[in-house]
Structure formats: C-alpha cells, structure tokens
Design a protein around this motif. Sequence first.
Motif, PDB file in Angstrom:
ATOM      1  N   LYS A  55       0.830  -1.199   0.000  1.00  0.00           N
ATOM      2  CA  LYS A  55       0.000   0.000   0.000  1.00  0.00           C
ATOM      3  C   LYS A  55       0.864   1.249   0.000  1.00  0.00           C
ATOM      4  O   LYS A  55       1.780   1.385   0.807  1.00  0.00           O
ATOM      5  CB  LYS A  55      -0.945   0.057   1.209  1.00  0.00           C
ATOM      6  N   ASN A  56       0.533   2.130  -0.915  1.00  0.00           N
ATOM      7  CA  ASN A  56       1.209   3.419  -0.941  1.00  0.00           C
ATOM      8  C   ASN A  56       0.194   4.483  -0.515  1.00  0.00           C
ATOM      9  O   ASN A  56       0.098   4.814   0.657  1.00  0.00           O
ATOM     10  CB  ASN A  56       1.773   3.643  -2.345  1.00  0.00           C
ATOM     11  N   THR A  57      -0.648   4.919  -1.462  1.00  0.00           N
ATOM     12  CA  THR A  57      -1.668   5.914  -1.105  1.00  0.00           C
ATOM     13  C   THR A  57      -3.076   5.323  -1.057  1.00  0.00           C
ATOM     14  O   THR A  57      -3.968   5.919  -0.472  1.00  0.00           O
ATOM     15  CB  THR A  57      -1.709   7.055  -2.133  1.00  0.00           C
TER      16      THR A  57
ATOM     17  N   PHE B  93      -8.147   2.221  -8.446  1.00  0.00           N
ATOM     18  CA  PHE B  93      -9.594   2.103  -8.654  1.00  0.00           C
ATOM     19  C   PHE B  93     -10.145   0.761  -8.165  1.00  0.00           C
ATOM     20  O   PHE B  93     -11.332   0.646  -7.898  1.00  0.00           O
ATOM     21  CB  PHE B  93      -9.928   2.248 -10.147  1.00  0.00           C
TER      22      PHE B  93
ATOM     23  N   SER C  45      -4.378  -2.301  -3.323  1.00  0.00           N
ATOM     24  CA  SER C  45      -3.429  -2.233  -2.210  1.00  0.00           C
ATOM     25  C   SER C  45      -3.963  -2.946  -0.977  1.00  0.00           C
ATOM     26  O   SER C  45      -3.357  -2.854   0.079  1.00  0.00           O
ATOM     27  CB  SER C  45      -3.147  -0.770  -1.863  1.00  0.00           C
TER      28      SER C  45
ATOM     29  N   GLY D 245       0.859  13.122 -12.551  1.00  0.00           N
ATOM     30  CA  GLY D 245      -0.565  13.080 -12.852  1.00  0.00           C
ATOM     31  C   GLY D 245      -1.305  14.334 -12.437  1.00  0.00           C
ATOM     32  O   GLY D 245      -0.708  15.318 -11.991  1.00  0.00           O
TER      33      GLY D 245
ATOM     34  N   VAL E  36      -1.729  11.214  -5.656  1.00  0.00           N
ATOM     35  CA  VAL E  36      -1.329   9.920  -6.235  1.00  0.00           C
ATOM     36  C   VAL E  36       0.161   9.689  -5.969  1.00  0.00           C
ATOM     37  O   VAL E  36       0.963  10.619  -5.986  1.00  0.00           O
ATOM     38  CB  VAL E  36      -1.641   9.895  -7.755  1.00  0.00           C
TER      39      VAL E  36
ATOM     40  N   GLY F 170       5.058   4.958  -6.986  1.00  0.00           N
ATOM     41  CA  GLY F 170       4.400   3.683  -6.673  1.00  0.00           C
ATOM     42  C   GLY F 170       3.573   3.219  -7.849  1.00  0.00           C
ATOM     43  O   GLY F 170       4.096   2.929  -8.928  1.00  0.00           O
TER      44      GLY F 170
ATOM     45  N   VAL G 254       8.734  -4.727  -4.638  1.00  0.00           N
ATOM     46  CA  VAL G 254       8.391  -3.441  -4.023  1.00  0.00           C
ATOM     47  C   VAL G 254       9.428  -2.415  -4.464  1.00  0.00           C
ATOM     48  O   VAL G 254      10.616  -2.546  -4.145  1.00  0.00           O
ATOM     49  CB  VAL G 254       8.376  -3.529  -2.481  1.00  0.00           C
TER      50      VAL G 254
ATOM     51  N   VAL H 232     -13.144  11.128  -3.110  1.00  0.00           N
ATOM     52  CA  VAL H 232     -13.044   9.660  -3.132  1.00  0.00           C
ATOM     53  C   VAL H 232     -13.859   9.077  -1.971  1.00  0.00           C
ATOM     54  O   VAL H 232     -14.553   9.797  -1.268  1.00  0.00           O
ATOM     55  CB  VAL H 232     -11.561   9.208  -3.018  1.00  0.00           C
TER      56      VAL H 232
ATOM     57  N   TYR I 138      -6.986   1.646 -19.460  1.00  0.00           N
ATOM     58  CA  TYR I 138      -5.859   1.982 -18.566  1.00  0.00           C
ATOM     59  C   TYR I 138      -5.958   1.157 -17.299  1.00  0.00           C
ATOM     60  O   TYR I 138      -6.940   1.259 -16.558  1.00  0.00           O
ATOM     61  CB  TYR I 138      -5.905   3.479 -18.255  1.00  0.00           C
TER      62      TYR I 138
ATOM     63  N   GLU J 243      -6.909   2.814 -13.991  1.00  0.00           N
ATOM     64  CA  GLU J 243      -8.222   3.456 -13.886  1.00  0.00           C
ATOM     65  C   GLU J 243      -9.188   2.654 -14.750  1.00  0.00           C
ATOM     66  O   GLU J 243      -9.796   3.167 -15.679  1.00  0.00           O
ATOM     67  CB  GLU J 243      -8.139   4.921 -14.335  1.00  0.00           C
TER      68      GLU J 243
HETATM   69  C1  LIG Z   1      -8.656  10.678  -7.772  1.00  0.00           C
HETATM   70  C2  LIG Z   1      -7.685   9.935  -8.646  1.00  0.00           C
HETATM   71  C3  LIG Z   1      -6.964  10.625  -9.602  1.00  0.00           C
HETATM   72  C4  LIG Z   1      -6.038   9.960 -10.414  1.00  0.00           C
HETATM   73  N1  LIG Z   1      -5.324  10.668 -11.341  1.00  0.00           N
HETATM   74  C5  LIG Z   1      -4.449  10.025 -12.150  1.00  0.00           C
HETATM   75  C6  LIG Z   1      -3.686  10.705 -13.147  1.00  0.00           C
HETATM   76  O1  LIG Z   1      -3.788  11.894 -13.326  1.00  0.00           O
HETATM   77  N2  LIG Z   1      -2.845   9.992 -13.916  1.00  0.00           N
HETATM   78  C7  LIG Z   1      -2.704   8.652 -13.771  1.00  0.00           C
HETATM   79  O2  LIG Z   1      -1.941   8.054 -14.519  1.00  0.00           O
HETATM   80  N3  LIG Z   1      -3.392   7.995 -12.848  1.00  0.00           N
HETATM   81  C8  LIG Z   1      -4.257   8.640 -12.039  1.00  0.00           C
HETATM   82  N4  LIG Z   1      -4.945   7.941 -11.093  1.00  0.00           N
HETATM   83  C9  LIG Z   1      -4.701   6.507 -10.976  1.00  0.00           C
HETATM   84  C10 LIG Z   1      -3.432   6.245 -10.185  1.00  0.00           C
HETATM   85  O3  LIG Z   1      -2.297   6.512 -10.948  1.00  0.00           O
HETATM   86  C11 LIG Z   1      -3.392   4.793  -9.812  1.00  0.00           C
HETATM   87  O4  LIG Z   1      -4.478   4.522  -8.976  1.00  0.00           O
HETATM   88  C12 LIG Z   1      -2.092   4.404  -9.155  1.00  0.00           C
HETATM   89  O5  LIG Z   1      -2.021   3.016  -9.155  1.00  0.00           O
HETATM   90  C13 LIG Z   1      -1.981   4.923  -7.744  1.00  0.00           C
HETATM   91  O6  LIG Z   1      -0.781   4.498  -7.198  1.00  0.00           O
HETATM   92  P1  LIG Z   1      -0.507   4.711  -5.657  1.00  0.00           P
HETATM   93  O7  LIG Z   1       0.802   4.126  -5.381  1.00  0.00           O
HETATM   94  O8  LIG Z   1      -0.748   6.127  -5.355  1.00  0.00           O
HETATM   95  O9  LIG Z   1      -1.732   3.923  -5.004  1.00  0.00           O
HETATM   96  P2  LIG Z   1      -1.951   2.496  -4.352  1.00  0.00           P
HETATM   97  O10 LIG Z   1      -3.416   2.249  -4.517  1.00  0.00           O
HETATM   98  O11 LIG Z   1      -1.404   2.498  -3.001  1.00  0.00           O
HETATM   99  O12 LIG Z   1      -1.149   1.500  -5.241  1.00  0.00           O
HETATM  100  C14 LIG Z   1      -1.604   1.158  -6.534  1.00  0.00           C
HETATM  101  C15 LIG Z   1      -1.019  -0.195  -6.932  1.00  0.00           C
HETATM  102  O13 LIG Z   1       0.398  -0.110  -7.007  1.00  0.00           O
HETATM  103  C16 LIG Z   1       0.993  -0.975  -6.048  1.00  0.00           C
HETATM  104  N5  LIG Z   1       2.114  -0.263  -5.465  1.00  0.00           N
HETATM  105  C17 LIG Z   1       2.083   0.920  -4.823  1.00  0.00           C
HETATM  106  N6  LIG Z   1       3.330   1.259  -4.447  1.00  0.00           N
HETATM  107  C18 LIG Z   1       4.151   0.280  -4.866  1.00  0.00           C
HETATM  108  C19 LIG Z   1       5.553   0.059  -4.785  1.00  0.00           C
HETATM  109  N7  LIG Z   1       6.373   0.933  -4.192  1.00  0.00           N
HETATM  110  N8  LIG Z   1       6.071  -1.073  -5.323  1.00  0.00           N
HETATM  111  C20 LIG Z   1       5.260  -1.975  -5.928  1.00  0.00           C
HETATM  112  N9  LIG Z   1       3.935  -1.819  -6.041  1.00  0.00           N
HETATM  113  C21 LIG Z   1       3.383  -0.687  -5.519  1.00  0.00           C
HETATM  114  C22 LIG Z   1      -0.090  -1.309  -5.051  1.00  0.00           C
HETATM  115  O14 LIG Z   1       0.116  -2.559  -4.465  1.00  0.00           O
HETATM  116  C23 LIG Z   1      -1.307  -1.316  -5.938  1.00  0.00           C
HETATM  117  O15 LIG Z   1      -1.379  -2.531  -6.624  1.00  0.00           O
HETATM  118  C24 LIG Z   1      -5.867   8.575 -10.269  1.00  0.00           C
HETATM  119  C25 LIG Z   1      -6.612   7.871  -9.313  1.00  0.00           C
HETATM  120  C26 LIG Z   1      -7.515   8.546  -8.503  1.00  0.00           C
HETATM  121  C27 LIG Z   1      -8.318   7.790  -7.497  1.00  0.00           C
END
Ligand SMILES: Cc1cc2nc3c(=O)[nH]c(=O)nc-3n(C[C@H](O)[C@H](O)[C@H](O)COP(=O)(O)OP(=O)(O)OC[C@H]3O[C@@H](n4cnc5c(N)ncnc54)[C@H](O)[C@@H]3O)c2cc1C
Length: 682
Positions: free
Chosen positions: A247-249, A253, A257, A314, A319, A323, A382, A505, A615, A618
């Motif tokens: 889990k990162n953030t 969708f 995580s 993004g 986001v 990650g 990771v 969200v 994508y 998303e």
């Molecule tokens: C409101 C909103 C706006 C968004 N805007 C954009 C945008 O502008 N552009 C875009 O491209 N996407 C956008 N997204 C989608 C976003 O990029 C993805 O949801 C992305 O996967 C989020 O990554 P995270 O690490 O923040 O979140 P998490 O939900 O924590 O992680 C997403 C996935 O990546 C894995 N992961 C996280 N960190 C690591 C790590 N260090 N090593 C290995 N795996 C990891 C997690 O296990 C999970 O499978 C948006 C999503 C939301 C909800």
Amino acid sequence: MPLCCRLCFGWDSSGGGGTTPIKADIVGSVSSTPPNSFTHNPLSGLNMVTVNLRATTVAAVLTVLADQTTATCPSRFSWENNVLTKAAVNSTNNAELFDFGPVEGTPASSNIIGGIPRPRCKTFPGDPLWPSNSVWNLLNLTLGGALIKTVPLAAPCYSDWPQYDAAQCEYVKTNWNRPQLHVEDPTSAMFPLWQGQTCMPLDHPSQIYDNCTLGGYASYSVAVTKVSQIQLALNFARATNIRLVVKNTGHDFADKSMGAGSLSVWTHKLKDIQYIPDYTCNGHSGPALKLGSGVETEEVYQAAEAHNVTVVGGECRTVGMAGGYIAGGGHSPMSSLVGMGADQVLSLDVVLPNGRFVTASQSSYPDLFWALRGGGGSTYGVVTSVTVKAYPQIPVSTLGFVFGTSSNVTADTFWAGVEAYTTYFDTFTAVGAYGYWLIVNIGPGQFFFSMNPLWGGNMTLAQFQPLIQPFLDDLANLGISIDPVWNEYPSLYQAHSGTFPPENVGGADNRAASRLFPKDNFINPTKRNETMAAVRYAVEAGGILIGYNIRAAPNSAVNQTNSVNPAWRETTGFFILAAAWPADASPAVIQAQSNILTNDWMARWRQVSPGAGSYLSEGDINEPNWQQSFYGSHYPRLLQLKKKYDPTGLFYAHTAVGSEDWEVEGQLPGLPTQNGRLCKKP
Ligand SMILES: Cc1cc2nc3c(=O)[nH]c(=O)nc-3n(C[C@H](O)[C@H](O)[C@H](O)COP(=O)(O)OP(=O)(O)OC[C@H]3O[C@@H](n4cnc5c(N)ncnc54)[C@H](O)[C@@H]3O)c2cc1C
C-alpha cells in the motif's frame, strides 16, 4: 522425506540461546516472562519452526543490518543502504522466517515450503498455521517496532472497538471523501466497495453492517522506513505463506493495495526527494529527480518548482508518483508533450519477491526495468525509489469553461459541441495540448460539460489562444455560448495548483471503467459518428464521463521501450465512464448497475474501438479479457517475467499480471471485493 516440514510458529521455551526469554504479547510490547502455554500448533505432520524469542536473537538481527553502501547511479538514499544480508538472517535463531527465496529464474524449488508443496490457499487468520502473537511480536521486534496491527479507519465509530472515540469518528466521517485521510492510514484505500464496506463511518449512507470488522483490510502493516524492513516483510510473508499487499496511497480504482488476511508493506513514509542537476548515467545527461516511493504528486511538483524544473506527473495531487502511478504507465498533463510518466524513468530500486534488493535500469536487470515501467504495481517487487528525467521549467496556458443544454441549446446541439471538440483531438495533442473535462447527465435529455482545464504545455497565451480559437468558433457557430477563463502560468506547479479541482473519493455509490480510443476514432468521420453515438448512449443512460484529450507523445530523449499498454501510443481520447447508484443500494442493485456498465455501455465502446485497450490503473474491475485490454501485446512477455521473478506468487493484485491463476474466495458475481481468502484456482 520425514514429516519435518516447517510451517508452524510458536514459542519454544526450551530454545537455546541462554539469555533471558522475551515475552511479547501484543505488537510492540516486550516483557521478560515466558508465556505459560503455546498458542498453537495443532497441525500434525508439520514440524515447528521454533521461535526462540530471545534478546540475543533480535539484537543480532538488528545489529547485523549494518548499512551497506553499494555503488549505484544515482547513489541510494541512506535508508536504501540499510539492507538485510544473508549473514544477518543466518545469525538469528529464526532463519526460516526471514530467509531469502531462491535466486530469480530458479522455479524448481520455489513452490516447496518447509519441505512440502506450497498450499493452494494463503494462510488466513484463524487457520492453525496463522502465526501466533509471539511470532508477530518477533516480526515486530525484528522490524524495529514498525509493525502495525490494523485498526480500520472508521473503528473509532464503533463502541466495541478499544479505539472508540466520538470526536475521532466525527473527524473520519467529515473527511471520508478526502484522499488524504486514506493516504495517511496504513491500510485504508479509497474505494470501500472493494474492501467489502465492513467498517464504514457510522451513519454513512453506504454503511451496510452494524458492526466493524477488518473485511478486506490487511491484518498487519509494516510502516517501512528502510529497505531491510521490506526485505524482512517479504521473506516473512513468503515463509509463512501469508498474503502480501503493497500500500502506498490507496488510490487504485480496484483497491489493489488491500487484501484480507494479508501483511501490508506501507510505503507512505518513503518521502525523500533528491534533485540531481547533473545526472549522467543510464543514457541520460541532465537534470533528474530521485523519488522515494511514498512521495505524492504535489510533493514532487513542489520540489521541481523549487529547482526550476518540470517533471511528468498526474493530475491528482495525492497519487503516489513512484508507486502505482509509474508502474501503471502514468498519464499526465505533460504527456502530449513528452510521453507517459513511465517513459521518464531512468532507474528504479526494487526489492524482488525473493527478498533481494536490486537496481533496475537499461543496463541492470533490463527485463525487469522494462516490466516495472507500465506492467502494473504489486507484481514484480516493491519499488523503493525511482529516478526520473526532469525538464526545464515551462510556461503553461489554460482555458476553463462550461456549457450545457438550455432553452437555446438542445441535446443534439450539445452533443454536436462535444463532437466538435473531438475533431481537434489530434491537432491539439500533436502540439502538446491536453484537455481534462467532464460530462454529466443532469436530467432527461439534459447535459452539462465542464472543461477543467484545456491545457497548453510550453505555450504562452499568445500561442495557445490561436490554437484553441477554431474550436471556440465552432461552438459559437452552433449557438453554444461560453464564458472562457484564460490563464497563463510560469510553471506546471502553478498551473496545476491554479486549475485542477480537488478529488473526491471514498464513495461506495459508483464505479468506473475506461477506454483508450485510438486517434482514428476521432479523425475518420464514420468512426467518429459511431464513437460519439456510443458515448452519448452511455451518458444518456446515466453514465458520468471524465474525458482526457491526451496522447503519449513520442520522445527520442527518453527510453520508451517499456511495458506501457501499447494502446496508449495510439490514443488521443482516454475516456473514463462511471456508473452510479443510490448510496444505500442493495448488492443486487449494484450488481445490476455494474453489469450494465461493463456489458452494455462499455461493450458499445469496445465495439467501436476493436483491439484498443483500457488503462489498468483506472479500469473496470470486471474488464473482460483484461490481459489484452490492460496490457495489450505485452502480456505474454510480462507473464513470462512474472514467472521468472515471482514463481511462488508472493505478489497478487486484482487484474495484475499472473492474477488469472488466483481468486479471492466467497465473492458475489460481479462484486469482487478483497474480503476473502486468496487461493490458487483449482
Ligand atoms: C482521484 C484519482 C486521480 C487519479 N489521477 C491520475 C492521473 O492523473 N494519472 C494517472 O496516470 N493515474 C491517475 N490515477 C490513478 C493512479 O495513478 C493509480 O491509482 C495508481 O495506481 C496509484 O498508485 P498509488 O501508489 O498512489 O496507489 P496504491 O493504490 O497504493 O497502489 C496502486 C497499486 O500499485 C501498487 N504499489 C504501490 N506502491 C508500490 C511500490 N512501491 N512497489 C510496488 N507496487 C506498488 C499497489 O500494491 C497497488 O497494486 C488517479 C486515481 C484517482 C483515485
């Protein structure tokens, strides 16, 4: 082979060591009295791994985890030099729990655990093989106190939880729709539907249970601040056959995580950002930023602003850039100018599923380097940090406006206005422009369009306005009047802060799907008519459309040979479609609405864009043929690399590469929550 397999964990009061035994009943607490009894292990036929929870054991692990500086380019963050070594593992009395997995590419022995074939299902809370409190305590001590036993974010609302606190409950309720609340929690994510809604804030319209249980939340989480902790967590999860999540953030969708009965690696605290003005390796010479995997988009934009450079990130402020964003490909207001987020990567540091810590770049683990840039998160390891190319600071011009149906604007005219915009998709993106917009159905035959904003990267207003004016003339000729708001900003950060709306969200009353429409769908008039008919059909039926006019620009200054879905390279229209239902809808209503989204509205979109994609970050949680949609022609190679780097299936996420072999048990059709045991499909 004698039945001396090692899968069970308990206190061994007779264990060697000769020092004071430690009793640790709850995570983080240590006393010097041994427990009166063993907490388990009833499973006959399996030998016990003895947990000699003695002071010397823990101290040994912690001391042998000395910093080990490795020459890399760029150099590692200080916490990346704190690594687990084989010597450290061997020095403990519990090497079985923390040992490394087989070297990548040696699958033969990988699915033997403690001398027996790895069970079909991951070990689940309540199972005889689930580690006792003593073992969790050992893990916590070994991690230096970084283990967190999960308390659901909304537990303070429930009087039978020790965390009950009316004021805190109110805070959680008030902020439930803000991303930051979930970002800062070790296990919460932003789409409670997939968690199972087992602990919603009290009186939330989507609360379906009177009590609060863990549901799809992880059982434990490691708040990692150094690489050794990630290695220990991975090795422990593999040795104990416990589900692992990262889990990162929590923005994904599909809530990728989270997972019931899992150990979560929480990367949120890995916040370092290093500006490297004169990076010279991995084929790049110039400015770069090295980002810890916990940094959020806005933090990166701020750091870039401070150094007068621009990075590709993004639109959502929170986001996780290094990650899931980069792992999934990463689209950006900059993409029409310089390509995807993943295209900008120069190197990544990553803990592999076997626990080893490596650097992936075009010269080191090049196959992994390819897969980590677009092949999805939580699949190959990771990631601890990512180094990305930085560009000079650029001016950005923006335009915001709205229009809707009215006494002067019929539904047909409204849609003619939308179609007029699509005729410029190729022209706009070809010179680097980008558009982020929304269409909602506000009543029978009534629609509303909001441009949030149209964005001219590296353009002054004097350059941007003449580019956009023909489109505005078309709107005027259709009788659609708008009140344009033009702005010019000196940098991406300022334009981003000044224009993009805050995100909302946490709702369980909608879900989304997406399509990457090829540019020909908007250039060829016949295809455009078909596409717009399919789009209009979905919105008329109640769908909410979030549209992007975007391309993944070709860019010879970066390495674009990566695993980003090839559909991104063809698109100028990335459309997200959401279906909504009343917040208190029954599962049957949600299933029905979900089904319409996937099998009616989106089916029409797929029909008019055969062979295109969606994508993965998303996307539709029920995307049919998701391997093709999310990964395109890259899927076979991605799967081969999954088998090479993760032969035991330590990493799993819904629709991640290789996930077709697994299922979460006990799900309603069409509502695949993470609330259930993860098992290999029979
Ligand atoms: C409101 C909103 C706006 C968004 N805007 C954009 C945008 O502008 N552009 C875009 O491209 N996407 C956008 N997204 C989608 C976003 O990029 C993805 O949801 C992305 O996967 C989020 O990554 P995270 O690490 O923040 O979140 P998490 O939900 O924590 O992680 C997403 C996935 O990546 C894995 N992961 C996280 N960190 C690591 C790590 N260090 N090593 C290995 N795996 C990891 C997690 O296990 C999970 O499978 C948006 C999503 C939301 C909800």
